[in-house]
Design a protein around this motif. Structure first.
Motif, PDB file in Angstrom:
ATOM      1  N   PRO A   8       0.807  -1.225   0.000  1.00 35.72           N
ATOM      2  CA  PRO A   8       0.000   0.000   0.000  1.00 35.72           C
ATOM      3  C   PRO A   8       0.845   1.282   0.000  1.00 35.72           C
ATOM      4  CG  PRO A   8      -0.887  -1.555   1.571  1.00 35.72           C
ATOM      5  CD  PRO A   8       0.398  -2.141   1.064  1.00 35.72           C
ATOM      6  N   ASP A   9       1.948   1.280   0.737  1.00 37.07           N
ATOM      7  CA  ASP A   9       2.819   2.456   0.771  1.00 37.07           C
ATOM      8  C   ASP A   9       3.469   2.709  -0.583  1.00 37.07           C
ATOM      9  OD1 ASP A   9       2.246   2.913   3.455  1.00 37.07           O
ATOM     10  OD2 ASP A   9       3.936   1.709   4.145  1.00 37.07           O
ATOM     11  N   PHE A  10       3.801   1.633  -1.278  1.00 33.60           N
ATOM     12  CA  PHE A  10       4.379   1.766  -2.617  1.00 33.60           C
ATOM     13  C   PHE A  10       3.357   2.393  -3.568  1.00 33.60           C
ATOM     14  CE2 PHE A  10       4.855  -0.047  -6.905  1.00 33.60           C
ATOM     15  CZ  PHE A  10       6.101   0.465  -7.235  1.00 33.60           C
ATOM     16  N   LYS A  11       2.135   1.896  -3.540  1.00 34.17           N
ATOM     17  CA  LYS A  11       1.079   2.439  -4.402  1.00 34.17           C
ATOM     18  C   LYS A  11       0.910   3.932  -4.163  1.00 34.17           C
ATOM     19  CE  LYS A  11      -1.779  -1.741  -4.519  1.00 34.17           C
ATOM     20  NZ  LYS A  11      -3.107  -2.281  -4.188  1.00 34.17           N
ATOM     21  N   LEU A  12       0.819   4.314  -2.890  1.00 30.84           N
ATOM     22  CA  LEU A  12       0.606   5.712  -2.540  1.00 30.84           C
ATOM     23  C   LEU A  12       1.779   6.579  -3.012  1.00 30.84           C
ATOM     24  CD1 LEU A  12      -1.136   7.832  -1.119  1.00 30.84           C
ATOM     25  CD2 LEU A  12       0.111   7.305   0.988  1.00 30.84           C
ATOM     26  N   SER A  13       3.004   6.112  -2.797  1.00 35.03           N
ATOM     27  CA  SER A  13       4.156   6.923  -3.183  1.00 35.03           C
ATOM     28  C   SER A  13       4.240   7.083  -4.693  1.00 35.03           C
ATOM     29  CB  SER A  13       5.453   6.341  -2.621  1.00 35.03           C
ATOM     30  OG  SER A  13       5.758   5.103  -3.208  1.00 35.03           O
ATOM     31  N   VAL A  14       3.903   6.037  -5.445  1.00 37.16           N
ATOM     32  CA  VAL A  14       3.940   6.110  -6.903  1.00 37.16           C
ATOM     33  C   VAL A  14       2.857   7.061  -7.420  1.00 37.16           C
ATOM     34  CG1 VAL A  14       3.563   4.769  -9.015  1.00 37.16           C
ATOM     35  CG2 VAL A  14       4.980   3.831  -7.205  1.00 37.16           C
ATOM     36  N   VAL A  15       1.661   6.960  -6.884  1.00 35.97           N
ATOM     37  CA  VAL A  15       0.567   7.841  -7.305  1.00 35.97           C
ATOM     38  C   VAL A  15       0.891   9.290  -6.962  1.00 35.97           C
ATOM     39  CG1 VAL A  15      -1.855   8.446  -6.895  1.00 35.97           C
ATOM     40  CG2 VAL A  15      -1.216   6.057  -7.234  1.00 35.97           C
ATOM     41  N   LYS A  16       1.415   9.521  -5.757  1.00 32.72           N
ATOM     42  CA  LYS A  16       1.764  10.892  -5.359  1.00 32.72           C
ATOM     43  C   LYS A  16       2.887  11.452  -6.228  1.00 32.72           C
ATOM     44  CE  LYS A  16       0.309  11.598  -0.675  1.00 32.72           C
ATOM     45  NZ  LYS A  16       0.747  12.019   0.644  1.00 32.72           N
ATOM     46  N   GLU A  17       3.847  10.624  -6.571  1.00 32.59           N
ATOM     47  CA  GLU A  17       4.933  11.071  -7.445  1.00 32.59           C
ATOM     48  C   GLU A  17       4.367  11.522  -8.793  1.00 32.59           C
ATOM     49  OE1 GLU A  17       8.960   9.416  -9.685  1.00 32.59           O
ATOM     50  OE2 GLU A  17       8.101   8.234  -8.046  1.00 32.59           O
ATOM     51  N   TYR A  18       3.450  10.739  -9.331  1.00 34.51           N
ATOM     52  CA  TYR A  18       2.829  11.088 -10.608  1.00 34.51           C
ATOM     53  C   TYR A  18       2.019  12.379 -10.508  1.00 34.51           C
ATOM     54  CZ  TYR A  18      -0.670  11.029 -14.296  1.00 34.51           C
ATOM     55  OH  TYR A  18      -1.502  11.392 -15.329  1.00 34.51           O
ATOM     56  N   THR A  25       4.657  11.417 -17.207  1.00 39.23           N
ATOM     57  CA  THR A  25       3.399  10.900 -17.737  1.00 39.23           C
ATOM     58  C   THR A  25       3.107   9.553 -17.077  1.00 39.23           C
ATOM     59  OG1 THR A  25       4.449   9.672 -19.532  1.00 39.23           O
ATOM     60  CG2 THR A  25       3.860  11.989 -19.976  1.00 39.23           C
ATOM     61  N   GLN A  26       1.886   9.056 -17.271  1.00 38.23           N
ATOM     62  CA  GLN A  26       1.565   7.715 -16.769  1.00 38.23           C
ATOM     63  C   GLN A  26       2.516   6.696 -17.386  1.00 38.23           C
ATOM     64  OE1 GLN A  26      -2.519   6.509 -17.042  1.00 38.23           O
ATOM     65  NE2 GLN A  26      -3.212   8.074 -15.614  1.00 38.23           N
ATOM     66  N   GLU A  27       2.832   6.887 -18.651  1.00 37.81           N
ATOM     67  CA  GLU A  27       3.770   5.993 -19.343  1.00 37.81           C
ATOM     68  C   GLU A  27       5.127   5.989 -18.641  1.00 37.81           C
ATOM     69  OE1 GLU A  27       4.882   3.414 -22.518  1.00 37.81           O
ATOM     70  OE2 GLU A  27       2.925   4.357 -22.294  1.00 37.81           O
ATOM     71  N   ASP A  28       5.613   7.183 -18.286  1.00 35.83           N
ATOM     72  CA  ASP A  28       6.904   7.297 -17.598  1.00 35.83           C
ATOM     73  C   ASP A  28       6.898   6.528 -16.284  1.00 35.83           C
ATOM     74  OD1 ASP A  28       7.847   9.033 -19.602  1.00 35.83           O
ATOM     75  OD2 ASP A  28       7.239  10.816 -18.493  1.00 35.83           O
ATOM     76  N   ILE A  29       5.849   6.723 -15.497  1.00 31.90           N
ATOM     77  CA  ILE A  29       5.746   6.062 -14.185  1.00 31.90           C
ATOM     78  C   ILE A  29       5.670   4.542 -14.351  1.00 31.90           C
ATOM     79  CG2 ILE A  29       4.238   5.715 -12.182  1.00 31.90           C
ATOM     80  CD1 ILE A  29       5.695   8.299 -11.909  1.00 31.90           C
ATOM     81  N   CYS A  30       4.852   4.091 -15.278  1.00 32.11           N
ATOM     82  CA  CYS A  30       4.702   2.646 -15.497  1.00 32.11           C
ATOM     83  C   CYS A  30       6.023   2.013 -15.918  1.00 32.11           C
ATOM     84  CB  CYS A  30       3.619   2.376 -16.533  1.00 32.11           C
ATOM     85  SG  CYS A  30       1.960   2.766 -15.940  1.00 32.11           S
ATOM     86  N   ASN A  31       6.750   2.689 -16.776  1.00 32.76           N
ATOM     87  CA  ASN A  31       8.050   2.167 -17.212  1.00 32.76           C
ATOM     88  C   ASN A  31       9.072   2.199 -16.079  1.00 32.76           C
ATOM     89  OD1 ASN A  31       7.136   1.646 -19.803  1.00 32.76           O
ATOM     90  ND2 ASN A  31       7.796   3.617 -20.593  1.00 32.76           N
ATOM     91  N   LYS A  32       9.079   3.282 -15.315  1.00 30.25           N
ATOM     92  CA  LYS A  32      10.039   3.446 -14.221  1.00 30.25           C
ATOM     93  C   LYS A  32       9.889   2.340 -13.176  1.00 30.25           C
ATOM     94  CE  LYS A  32      11.486   6.824 -10.725  1.00 30.25           C
ATOM     95  NZ  LYS A  32      11.305   8.198 -10.232  1.00 30.25           N
ATOM     96  N   TYR A  33       8.647   1.989 -12.848  1.00 28.12           N
ATOM     97  CA  TYR A  33       8.391   1.016 -11.785  1.00 28.12           C
ATOM     98  C   TYR A  33       7.919  -0.346 -12.294  1.00 28.12           C
ATOM     99  CZ  TYR A  33       8.857   5.011  -8.675  1.00 28.12           C
ATOM    100  OH  TYR A  33       9.335   6.103  -7.996  1.00 28.12           O
ATOM    101  N   SER A  34       7.882  -0.529 -13.605  1.00 29.54           N
ATOM    102  CA  SER A  34       7.425  -1.792 -14.209  1.00 29.54           C
ATOM    103  C   SER A  34       6.023  -2.176 -13.728  1.00 29.54           C
ATOM    104  CB  SER A  34       8.403  -2.930 -13.920  1.00 29.54           C
ATOM    105  OG  SER A  34       9.664  -2.627 -14.445  1.00 29.54           O
ATOM    106  N   ILE A  35       5.119  -1.210 -13.826  1.00 29.97           N
ATOM    107  CA  ILE A  35       3.724  -1.405 -13.420  1.00 29.97           C
ATOM    108  C   ILE A  35       2.861  -1.443 -14.675  1.00 29.97           C
ATOM    109  CG2 ILE A  35       1.803  -0.399 -12.115  1.00 29.97           C
ATOM    110  CD1 ILE A  35       3.943   1.233 -10.602  1.00 29.97           C
ATOM    111  N   SER A  36       1.831  -2.274 -14.685  1.00 26.82           N
ATOM    112  CA  SER A  36       0.923  -2.285 -15.823  1.00 26.82           C
ATOM    113  C   SER A  36       0.130  -0.986 -15.846  1.00 26.82           C
ATOM    114  CB  SER A  36      -0.030  -3.482 -15.756  1.00 26.82           C
ATOM    115  OG  SER A  36      -1.010  -3.276 -14.764  1.00 26.82           O
TER     116      SER A  36
END
Length: 62
Positions: A8-18, A25-36
């Motif tokens: 949960p902390d990872f999700k929150l930090s990634v969303v807040k970073e975005y 961009t969403q693309e940048d974040i997904c690539n950076k963290y290997s998230i779908s």
């Protein structure tokens, strides 16, 4: 294929970073963290729909 469980902390930090970035961009974040893209989109929507509640990802499904 299995679904990856994210902390949960990872999700929150990634969303807040975005949301706090003017350049990522969403693309940048997904690539950076290997998230779908679909998972990341759901996290952002869930956070926004919660009224930006930092505890939104801590609730357990019953």
């Amino acid at each position: 294929m299995f679904r990856k469980k994210y902390d949960p902390d990872f999700k929150l930090s990634v969303v807040k970073e975005y949301l706090s970035s003017d350049s990522l961009t969403q693309e940048d974040i997904c690539n950076k963290y290997s998230i779908s893209h679909s998972a990341f989109f759901k996290w952002v929507k869930k956070y926004e729909d919660s009224g930006y509640d930092d505890n939104v990802f801590n609730s357990k499904k019953r």
